[in-house]
Motif scaffolding. Structure first.
Motif: not given
Length: 223
Positions: A173-177
């Motif tokens: 999983a990754k983070l996007r803002y």
């Protein structure tokens, strides 16, 4: 300790691939993980099977220091939309929907809840994405819904639904803002409408109620 475990888990396969060729024909292969070691690490992962699993993985979308006091909402394992966890921080977390493929949890400032809730209601009424956009555009313009400029959405997402029970990190999983800037344009805030490079900010939906600054995902940086 949790950071170390997560780093080893998510990086082990890459390290193994990058170093295996270098160590061919040598007896000293201590720096190379065996297939068995990698498989053992993979075996530590588990599927999301309970409401507590939903809460733990969803909170990875929130800043680490706020997770304990952050409210979590979303569909439980029985398919009911409920409050999974109470909290009084400045954030609300929307948990992954266990009925859908892949993983997607979102953390947003509580001021965005009327906007988010309106979208959920319209979606449940069967409205299309275009219809939802148009309805909320009109309601934001009229003042019925307010979006505070600078309100931020953190999206924690990926193709897998297995996670490390020690760290709660979802595999891959990754983070996007997303930073909301209603009705802003490229000219008004000085950002391009497409990303210039990986992890560079850009503006999406310029000139609309849903104008927002996008920051592309960092690779496996959640703690």
């Amino acid at each position: 300790m949790k950071k170390l475990l997560a780093t080893v888990l998510l990086g082990g396969l890459v390290i193994s691939c990058n170093t295996s060729d270098k160590n061919k024909g040598t007896s000293n292969d201590n720096s190379t993980e065996t297939t068995e070691e990698i498989a053992d690490k993979k075996s530590n992962l588990k599927s999301i099977e309970s409401d507590q699993d939903l809460i733990a993985t969803a909170l990875m979308a929130a800043p680490k220091e706020s997770r304990e006091n952050t409210k979590v909402i979303g569909y439980n394992m029985a398919g009911e939309f409920v409050t999974l966890k109470e909290g009084d921080s400045e954030y609300i977390v929307l948990a992954d929907d266990p009925k859908k493929n892949g993983f997607n949890a979102a953390c947003y400032h509580k001021d965005l809840e009327p906007f988010m809730a309106r979208g959920r209601t319209l979606r449940n009424e069967g409205k299309s994405s275009d219809e939802i956009f148009a309805i909320r555009e009109a309601e934001v313009k009229s003042g019925k819904i307010k979006i505070t400029p600078g309100s931020t959405l953190h999206i924690y997402y990926g193709p897998n639904t297995t996670f490390d029970p020690e760290t709660s990190q979802v595999e891959g999983a990754k983070l996007r803002y997303v930073i909301y800037t209603p009705f802003a344009t490229s000219k008004s805030i000085g950002l391009p409408e497409t990303p210039s490079a990986p992890n560079h900010p850009w503006i999406m939906d310029p000139g609309t109620h849903r104008a927002h600054i996008m920051i592309s995902p960092l690779e496996n940086k959640v703690e």
